[in-house]
Design a protein around this motif. Structure first.
Motif, short mmCIF file in Angstrom:
data_model
loop_
_atom_site.label_atom_id
_atom_site.label_comp_id
_atom_site.label_asym_id
_atom_site.label_seq_id
_atom_site.Cartn_x
_atom_site.Cartn_y
_atom_site.Cartn_z
N ALA A 94 12.59 -7.44 1.68
CA ALA A 94 12.25 -6.16 0.69
C ALA A 94 13.44 -5.16 0.94
CB ALA A 94 10.98 -5.92 0.55
N VAL A 154 12.17 -8.07 -3.84
CA VAL A 154 11.88 -8.82 -2.72
C VAL A 154 12.57 -10.35 -3.08
CG1 VAL A 154 10.07 -10.61 -1.92
CG2 VAL A 154 9.57 -8.17 -2.59
N THR A 171 5.98 -6.13 -3.14
CA THR A 171 6.39 -6.39 -4.45
C THR A 171 6.00 -5.32 -5.20
OG1 THR A 171 4.62 -7.64 -5.02
CG2 THR A 171 6.29 -8.89 -4.04
#
Length: 72
Positions: free
Chosen positions: A11, A67, A62
């Motif tokens: 991420a 991501v 997320t």
């Protein structure tokens, strides 16, 4: 990418130069079909199986970050 593949989940927020590893050794369960309609982009949904704690970390990431997954 297909079901059964092993991936890591990374991420990064806008402006981040180094993504962080959110989860490792996730098992791909499902990959959505490629969209055929114009203007839908190339993004696909990937469902992965993880232990509960790691799944919570990925779900949280997320919400605020981009991501991606990387193959082993």
């Amino acid at each position: 990418m297909q079901a059964g593949d092993v991936v890591d989940v990374l991420a990064a927020s806008d402006g981040d130069t180094d993504p962080r590893v959110v989860a490792t050794d996730a098992i791909v369960v499902l990959v959505s079909e490629k969209q055929k309609a114009p203007g839908t982009g190339g993004d696909r949904v990937v469902l992965v199986a993880l232990p509960a704690h790691a799944a919570n970390d990925v779900a949280g990431a997320t919400l605020m970050q981009t991501v991606t997954v990387t193959f082993h």
